[in-house]
Design an enzyme around this catalytic site. Structure first.
Site, PDB file in Angstrom:
ATOM      1  N   ASP A  73     115.924  64.454  17.435  1.00  0.00           N
ATOM      2  CA  ASP A  73     116.761  63.401  16.861  1.00  0.00           C
ATOM      3  C   ASP A  73     118.248  63.755  16.986  1.00  0.00           C
ATOM      4  O   ASP A  73     118.621  64.900  17.290  1.00  0.00           O
ATOM      5  CB  ASP A  73     116.380  63.179  15.393  1.00  0.00           C
ATOM      6  CG  ASP A  73     116.517  61.727  14.960  1.00  0.00           C
ATOM      7  OD1 ASP A  73     117.267  60.978  15.606  1.00  0.00           O
ATOM      8  OD2 ASP A  73     115.873  61.350  13.962  1.00  0.00           O
ATOM      9  N   ASP A 124     114.752  52.585  15.476  1.00  0.00           N
ATOM     10  CA  ASP A 124     114.217  52.868  14.146  1.00  0.00           C
ATOM     11  C   ASP A 124     113.598  51.625  13.520  1.00  0.00           C
ATOM     12  O   ASP A 124     112.851  51.727  12.545  1.00  0.00           O
ATOM     13  CB  ASP A 124     115.324  53.393  13.223  1.00  0.00           C
ATOM     14  CG  ASP A 124     115.584  54.875  13.411  1.00  0.00           C
ATOM     15  OD1 ASP A 124     114.785  55.543  14.099  1.00  0.00           O
ATOM     16  OD2 ASP A 124     116.595  55.373  12.880  1.00  0.00           O
TER      17      ASP A 124
END
Length: 727
Positions: A463, A527
């Site tokens: 990430d 997301d």
């Protein structure tokens, strides 16, 4: 006497040894190296056929304009690296100086060669120099076997004093017929939103200063003929393959038809070449086709031809994030693993919260040691349980970031990317670790290597959750060095652990580009796993990235990022067209939901061989409430389509929609595809389309593409699947 009259009195010669014609997969690129100047592309687009030297010479001759209206006497032709010294007054290809000197270049050709690589790529390498400016330049232009053009340049300081490089930008020409532009914008949870503009005189400049590829990057900047679509109109697109600051542009003036280009966006003083030092630009890719599907197909075929491209079946992935967030508990997580295994999952990823003091997002980031408080026996009990179920174990990491409230930041405040006088404003309670700092780089490499060595980890969810602001290294701008350091780190980890797959996640889909994909195995699309939003996000991500590299998950009934509720068939049918995963606390699902999800997982496993090797297609549907997209097998023998209703239609019944991309002369057995054969719509419980049965209909590919089929009347935010196999 006018310029035109003077030129008309000059005898015309047509040398041919300085003309190159590169051809591949219905694409031609004609390069002019005449006059000792930098290369000019005379044609990039449709294949011109087998042209002999005399025809090539006449093509160049016929392309010469009337020498009037240019900024200087004579004609001006923009090189792949445009120069003001050649009369080009648009965006320069090279900017920089030696304390104000040597600000403008006039490169001359030193030599060139054409190679053909083992994979069929034709490579033109041009060496040039500007002795007065003390600079040497190598330009590489490649035409791949898939018809992709890609370019990069290497600039070398050949003088005795430093040269401050401000930018190196490479371009490709497009014709005047390209009158419309398509590029993209976006934000968190809504990446790759398309926007169209007219291609008028001037510069459409898309600068990205986020320190990563960005939600709102141009992504692929496309110029096309009027009203181009997925299946129609000539289109030319460029992609700047760089995971840091970059720029992409479209430019047109009264004296040139149009250019598309890209390169790295450098801050002042960021790249300063000492004597003998070199800078190499990012690759800038170009794809041409008739329709956006053809443009995308070249990118997909090129990616799939790479030796490192994933070739094993893409495993069904259970990610724990939306199931548990930071609430890590062995009993809860093993129960979740059991539920995942029961519905057919093949990979289990433990997300954020397993390390240091990381009980929320305000602390602990950077302390890459398993938390003894949460995991007193380490991760072994969970890893052993997961792998004992036959699932691969994956782990979330964010190696480039650090919380100020962490042991790492307290011990090494000098490892933070910053300007000397202040810290950058925090974002998500975090700062950026300066990986161009040798000790910081070595520490992170050691920590990740140790984790991958100790545990049976087959997958890293990598990430990157903030933009780079005031990103300084040793007192100067540091995004360039940070980007290269991240690439080195990924490359080194892959060399040490070649069996580990890595996902590029960046607050969702904030780092999606062809250079990060050189060293990762998939990207996280967004997301947002709201299926309605994902229909658009995945559709346009697919313009560059094939489905098997796009992470697409089935969420819970209520989307966490939007609050929308969707039927499981819509959520799963959307995620089917990607690398399917699950992000849902399955412990809370009832038996019926688990059974339905298991049916979709089984369908994905049956269909992924088609979905992850075939050609992505999209119908140009006039009704904005409906979309048809699908995948056609490379040999045209099989296809799967989704008919998607995103809103209510003006028409009732919906009417006929077309199904493109099939062999026009082949006959296909067309029928509903379970489990996406259940229609939820007006009258669906007592009425059905006559052909909507397992027996279906048998039609040719041409009929399906030109006439189409009546489709069910669907409620908004629902879909059905249609299968077509050669009869």
């Amino acid at each position: 006497m006018s310029t035109a009259q003077r030129d008309a009195d000059v005898p015309v010669t047509r040398p041919t040894t300085d003309l190159l014609h590169l051809r591949a997969d219905e694409v031609s690129v004609v390069v002019d190296l005449a006059g000792g100047a930098l290369p000019r592309v005379l044609h990039w687009g449709a294949d011109l056929g087998d042209l002999d030297a005399s025809v090539l010479a006449d093509l160049r001759f016929a392309s010469r304009p009337l020498p009037i209206g240019f900024p200087v006497d004579g004609e001006v032709a923009a090189a792949v690296l445009p120069e003001q010294s050649a009369g080009h007054l648009g965006t320069p290809g090279l900017t920089g100086s030696r304390d104000g000197r040597d600000f403008s270049t006039a490169f001359t050709l030193v030599g060139h060669r054409v190679d053909r690589t083992a994979d069929g790529t034709q490579r033109l390498v041009v060496e040039a120099a500007d002795d007065a400016a003390g600079l040497a330049l190598e330009l590489v232009l490649e035409l791949t076997a898939q018809g992709l053009v890609r370019q990069r340049g290497t600039l070398t300081n050949a003088a005795d004093d430093p040269y401050a490089l401000d930018g190196l930008l490479l371009t490709l020409p497009v014709p005047a017929a390209a009158t419309e532009l398509l590029d993209f914008t976006g934000r968190w949870a809504r990446e790759r939103s398309p926007q169209r503009t007219a291609f008028t005189h001037g510069t459409r400049l898309r600068d990205n200063r986020r320190g990563r590829t960005g939600y709102d990057t141009a992504f692929v900047l496309v110029a096309g003929t009027p009203s181009f679509g997925h299946r129609s109109g000539q289109v030319w697109g460029v992609h700047t393959a760089w995971s840091g600051n970059h720029r992409t542009l479209a430019e047109r003036s009264h004296y040139h038809a149009g250019l598309l280009g890209g390169g790295e966006l450098l801050s002042p003083g960021e790249v300063r070449l000492a004597p003998g030092e070199s800078y190499t630009s990012p690759w800038v890719y170009g794809s041409w086709g008739v329709g956006l599907d053809a443009l995308a197909g070249r990118f997909h075929r090129w990616l799939r031809a790479r030796p490192q491209h994933p070739r094993t079946p893409r495993p069904v992935t259970l990610n724990t994030w939306e199931a548990v967030y930071f609430q890590h508990d062995l009993a809860r997580l093993t129960e979740l693993a059991d539920a995942a295994a029961a519905i057919g999952a093949e990979r289990y990823v433990l997300d954020d919260g397993w390390f240091g003091s990381r009980r929320d997002d305000t602390r602990g980031l950077g302390d890459w040691y398993v938390s003894a408080d949460v995991w007193p026996d380490g991760l072994h009990p969970l890893v052993d349980h997961v792998t004992g179920l036959g699932l691969q174990f994956g782990l979330w990491v964010e190696p480039e970031m650090v919380n100020p409230d962490s042991d790492l930041a307290r011990a090494h405040p000098d490892w933070i990317l910053r300007v000397p006088s202040r810290l950058p404003r925090p974002a998500r309670h975090q700062q950026v670790l300066d990986l161009a700092h040798p000790e910081a780089y070595a520490h992170i490499l050691e920590r990740l290597d140790a984790l991958l060595t100790e545990y049976a980890i087959g997958y890293l969810k990598w990430d990157h959750n903030r933009d780079l602001v005031d990103a300084g290294h040793a007192g100067v701008a540091g995004v360039h060095g940070q980007t290269l350091a991240v690439y080195r780190l990924l490359d080194e980890l892959r060399a040490r652990h070649p069996g580990v797959e890595i996902e590029s996640c960046s607050s969702g889909g904030g780092r999606v580009d062809l250079e990060i994909l050189e060293r990762t195995d998939r990207i996280w699309g967004s997301d947002c796993i709201d299926a309605l939003e994902r229909q658009q996000i995945q559709r346009w991500t697919n313009l560059l990235v094939p489905l098997e590299l796009i992470g697409a998950h089935v969420g819970s009934g209520t989307a966490h990022s939007t609050g929308r509720r969707h039927a499981l068939s819509f959520r799963a049918g959307t995620a089917l067209f990607g690398h399917l995963g699950i992000e849902w606390d399955l412990r809370e699902a009832d038996d019926a939901q688990r059974a339905e999800l298991a049916a979709w997982v089984a369908a994905y496993k049956d269909l992924r061989g088609l979905l992850h090797t075939g050609t992505s297609v999209h119908a140009d549907v006039a009704d904005p409430s409906h979309h048809v997209h699908g995948v056609v097998a490379p040999d045209g023998s099989d296809a799967l389509f989704a008919v998607v209703a995103t809103a209510t239609s003006d028409a009732l019944p919906t009417g006929r929609l077309t199904f493109p991309g099939l062999d026009p002369d082949a006959r296909y057995h067309v029928r509903p595809q379970p489990p996406g054969d259940v229609v939820e719509g007006l009258g669906s419980h007592w009425l059905s389309l006559p052909w909507w049965t397992p027996d279906g209909v048998r039609l040719t590919g041409r009929v399906l593409a030109e006439v189409g089929l009546q489709v069910p009347v669907l409620f908004p935010e629902h879909l059905v699947l249609v299968r077509a196999t050669r009869a």
